[in-house]
Design a protein around this motif. Structure first.
Motif, short mmCIF file in Angstrom:
data_model
loop_
_atom_site.label_atom_id
_atom_site.label_comp_id
_atom_site.label_asym_id
_atom_site.label_seq_id
_atom_site.Cartn_x
_atom_site.Cartn_y
_atom_site.Cartn_z
N SER A 170 0.83 -1.21 0.00
CA SER A 170 0.00 0.00 0.00
C SER A 170 0.86 1.25 0.00
O SER A 170 1.94 1.28 0.57
CB SER A 170 -0.90 0.02 1.23
OG SER A 170 -1.84 -1.02 1.16
N ASN A 171 0.33 2.28 -0.65
CA ASN A 171 0.94 3.60 -0.64
C ASN A 171 -0.06 4.52 0.05
O ASN A 171 -1.22 4.60 -0.37
CB ASN A 171 1.19 4.06 -2.08
CG ASN A 171 1.89 5.40 -2.15
OD1 ASN A 171 1.60 6.31 -1.39
ND2 ASN A 171 2.79 5.53 -3.10
N PRO A 172 0.36 5.24 1.11
CA PRO A 172 -0.59 6.09 1.84
C PRO A 172 -1.18 7.22 1.01
O PRO A 172 -2.16 7.85 1.42
CB PRO A 172 0.24 6.64 3.01
CG PRO A 172 1.67 6.42 2.62
CD PRO A 172 1.70 5.26 1.68
N ALA A 173 -0.64 7.48 -0.19
CA ALA A 173 -1.20 8.52 -1.06
C ALA A 173 -2.54 8.10 -1.65
O ALA A 173 -3.27 8.93 -2.19
CB ALA A 173 -0.21 8.83 -2.20
N GLU B 104 -6.30 5.71 -1.35
CA GLU B 104 -7.28 5.17 -0.40
C GLU B 104 -7.78 3.77 -0.75
O GLU B 104 -8.54 3.20 0.01
CB GLU B 104 -8.47 6.13 -0.27
CG GLU B 104 -8.06 7.45 0.36
CD GLU B 104 -9.24 8.39 0.57
OE1 GLU B 104 -10.40 7.98 0.36
OE2 GLU B 104 -8.99 9.55 0.93
N GLN C 146 -4.14 -2.72 -2.46
CA GLN C 146 -3.26 -2.11 -3.44
C GLN C 146 -2.13 -3.06 -3.83
O GLN C 146 -1.64 -3.83 -3.00
CB GLN C 146 -2.64 -0.83 -2.87
CG GLN C 146 -3.65 0.22 -2.50
CD GLN C 146 -2.98 1.46 -1.92
OE1 GLN C 146 -1.83 1.78 -2.25
NE2 GLN C 146 -3.70 2.16 -1.06
N GLN D 102 1.66 -3.08 -5.95
CA GLN D 102 2.75 -2.26 -6.48
C GLN D 102 3.53 -3.06 -7.52
O GLN D 102 3.92 -4.20 -7.26
CB GLN D 102 3.69 -1.83 -5.36
CG GLN D 102 4.85 -0.97 -5.86
CD GLN D 102 5.88 -0.65 -4.78
OE1 GLN D 102 5.89 -1.26 -3.72
NE2 GLN D 102 6.75 0.29 -5.07
N TRP E 23 -0.14 0.70 -8.37
CA TRP E 23 0.68 1.91 -8.32
C TRP E 23 2.15 1.51 -8.43
O TRP E 23 2.50 0.34 -8.23
CB TRP E 23 0.43 2.71 -7.04
CG TRP E 23 0.93 2.03 -5.80
CD1 TRP E 23 0.28 1.08 -5.06
CD2 TRP E 23 2.20 2.23 -5.17
NE1 TRP E 23 1.07 0.68 -4.01
CE2 TRP E 23 2.25 1.37 -4.05
CE3 TRP E 23 3.29 3.04 -5.44
CZ2 TRP E 23 3.36 1.31 -3.21
CZ3 TRP E 23 4.40 2.99 -4.60
CH2 TRP E 23 4.42 2.13 -3.50
N TYR F 119 -0.33 5.49 -11.15
CA TYR F 119 -1.37 4.58 -10.67
C TYR F 119 -2.41 4.33 -11.75
O TYR F 119 -2.51 5.08 -12.72
CB TYR F 119 -2.05 5.14 -9.42
CG TYR F 119 -2.89 6.37 -9.73
CD1 TYR F 119 -4.25 6.24 -9.98
CD2 TYR F 119 -2.31 7.63 -9.81
CE1 TYR F 119 -5.01 7.36 -10.30
CE2 TYR F 119 -3.06 8.74 -10.12
CZ TYR F 119 -4.41 8.60 -10.36
OH TYR F 119 -5.17 9.70 -10.70
#
Length: 145
Positions: free
Chosen positions: A60-63, A65, A69, A71, A107, A142
């Motif tokens: 996950s990327n905190p950017a 929601e 997620q 990557q 992403w 993304y």
């Protein structure tokens, strides 16, 4: 004749190293999380020789929601195999894998020179460019699947 199949993280190095980490030690090709059960690596083989690789991490990327997620990392095609559509095939394969794993969001950190390629495959840039020391300028990109 070419095919895409699952490979080990170590099997990505003959492509990761010369394309993504030239001039750096081979161990610079080891990415955190490479050998987690939730990580998968794919190789594209052209006449049984590896030509390109892509890795998919559940990260996950905190950017963003999105609850689940994925990557993409280490997407690379050897120079002699570029401009043949192999990169697009690897990205499509990764997207299908993510869908089968129940995800709909990818992403990654894209090199500045690769952003045009990813835009053509439907990815979008968010945020400002940033430098990865020794590697270069990157953008977070993304896509909702």
């Amino acid at each position: 004749m070419h095919q895409i199949k699952k490979i080990t993280s170590r099997e990505t190095f003959p492509v990761r190293h010369p394309v993504l980490r030239p001039g750096l030690p081979e161990d610079s090709c080891i990415f955190t999380g490479d050998d987690l059960e939730t990580t998968v690596h794919f190789g594209l083989f052209d006449n049984k020789a590896i030509a390109g690789v892509i890795s998919v991490f559940r990260a996950s990327n905190p950017a963003f929601e999105a609850p689940l997620q994925f990557q993409v990392r280490g997407m690379a095609v050897l120079p002699q195999h570029q401009k043949k559509g192999f990169g697009e095939q690897l990205v499509q394969h990764a997207e299908e894998y993510v869908k089968q794993a129940g995800g709909n969001f990818i992403w990654f950190n894209a090199r500045e020179a690769a952003t045009g390629f990813y835009k053509k495959t439907g990815y979008h840039i968010t945020g400002n460019p940033f430098d990865i020391p020794g590697v270069g300028i990157h953008y977070i990109m993304y896509k909702h699947l």
